[in-house]
Design a protein around this motif. Sequence first.
Motif, PDB file in Angstrom:
ATOM      1  N   HIS A 304      89.660-114.431   8.461  1.00 23.19           N
ATOM      2  CA  HIS A 304      89.084-115.163   7.588  1.00 23.19           C
ATOM      3  C   HIS A 304      88.480-116.520   8.141  1.00 23.19           C
ATOM      4  O   HIS A 304      87.431-117.099   7.443  1.00 23.19           O
ATOM      5  N   HIS A 308      84.550-117.549   7.517  1.00 28.14           N
ATOM      6  CA  HIS A 308      84.078-118.901   7.198  1.00 28.14           C
ATOM      7  C   HIS A 308      83.316-119.469   8.133  1.00 28.14           C
ATOM      8  O   HIS A 308      82.221-119.897   7.771  1.00 28.14           O
ATOM      9  N   GLU A 312      78.620-120.105   7.515  1.00 29.53           N
ATOM     10  CA  GLU A 312      77.944-121.381   7.557  1.00 29.53           C
ATOM     11  C   GLU A 312      77.022-121.658   8.877  1.00 29.53           C
ATOM     12  O   GLU A 312      76.085-122.325   8.898  1.00 29.53           O
ATOM     13  N   VAL A 383      79.697-126.224  10.597  1.00 25.21           N
ATOM     14  CA  VAL A 383      81.008-125.566  10.036  1.00 25.21           C
ATOM     15  C   VAL A 383      81.753-126.496   9.440  1.00 25.21           C
ATOM     16  O   VAL A 383      82.228-127.516  10.162  1.00 25.21           O
ATOM     17  N   ALA A 389      87.960-127.745   2.971  1.00 21.20           N
ATOM     18  CA  ALA A 389      87.448-126.317   3.326  1.00 21.20           C
ATOM     19  C   ALA A 389      88.526-125.360   4.321  1.00 21.20           C
ATOM     20  O   ALA A 389      88.523-124.165   3.673  1.00 21.20           O
ATOM     21  N   VAL A 393      90.206-121.320   3.604  1.00 18.33           N
ATOM     22  CA  VAL A 393      90.448-120.195   4.235  1.00 18.33           C
ATOM     23  C   VAL A 393      91.790-119.744   4.308  1.00 18.33           C
ATOM     24  O   VAL A 393      92.000-118.591   4.336  1.00 18.33           O
TER      25      VAL A 393
END
Length: 398
Positions: A304, A308, A312, A383, A389, A393
């Motif tokens: 994950h 993520h 990005e 990122v 954020a 995740v």
Amino acid sequence: MHAREDPETRFRFDYRPAAIRYGQDEVRELGDELARLGVSNALVVAGTTTGTTPAVIDPVREGAGERLGGVFAETTPEKRLDTALAGAARYDDRGCDGIVALGGGSSLDVAAAIRALVAHDEREEAVAAFADTGRLPVPKGLPPLVVVPTTLAGADLSLGAGLTATPANGHVETPVDGGLSAPGLMPDAAVYDPELVATTPTRVLCASAMNGFDKGVESLYARTATPITDGTAARGLALLRDALPTLRGDDPDYGRALRGTILVQYGVARPDGSTLALIHAFGHGLTAHAPMQQGVAHGAVAPHALAHLFAEVDGRRELLADALGVDADDPAEGVVAAVASVRDALGLPARLRDVDGVERAALPDIAATTAADALVENVPAGVAVDADALEGVLDAAW
């Protein structure tokens, strides 16, 4: 005429690793390595199990021979300050002049703390500094250190170590979860022997292997990557992708797995930076809030974290795909699937909800701890690494 070169490829690589010895029964040459370092009376630092298991400790005793000064088999996963102080006292009592760290990350970390403590003229002042700041000062004049790893965590060629203390164990008034770091903490030598790795329980070894594997993954996408670490990490991942799935089978390839682990950690810990990044930051965040091995934390969150990353930025996905043997139309999806496949082959939990001790209500706190970790500085620009954020995740990993 001028050479064609991309300015972004400029780098400085300052790395002074331990002397590395590898081979079947290589630990039996331990005495030769101690002699090269001028050590005549070494203290072996090991765990309560590792240091008393004949299959592990006997080859070390035989290898050290007359240069063995004693065995301190008292380290625990908590990496406690009082254990390090007891080890330093044993070092003094035996008149030792060097240390052999035997085992996994916990023993190697405690050995690093013992090494720093025995070099201090004022040991109590060092302890007080740790209580106040969470950092144990590292003086000059450290005694020689040889590490003999028995796991695949890839934490052997390190410039730092973790260390904890609680009021119940003395020396502090409030719990301290800290450590020590300095370029001088790099071991003088590392002895890698597949026969010793084979003595580690499979469950423990597989969790450690995920930790080591992710060092190679992160070394390729971190903003601190270099062409040198690209080479070692990519070759190491190629070895690990084939070897790690064998660890739970009838014919484990310990040698290939160990060689891959040596390579993926080469250049990770440098005085001017590290190639550890988001996955290891999540590992620190998770283990700060729940009792688990780093590799177990990595197993649940790494796919994950990579998804993520790739959502990005490019994240050097094609280089990762090549290292992991991925042949897919979408290299990012292929890399995520390949990492999850290694995790599954190692028998590690695929979801955070399946890891003992992790509560969903704690995810915001885990995200905040992760966002504050120093390793997020190595995540590529662009990122999102703020707490909100990163909580997303963790939700995906739940």
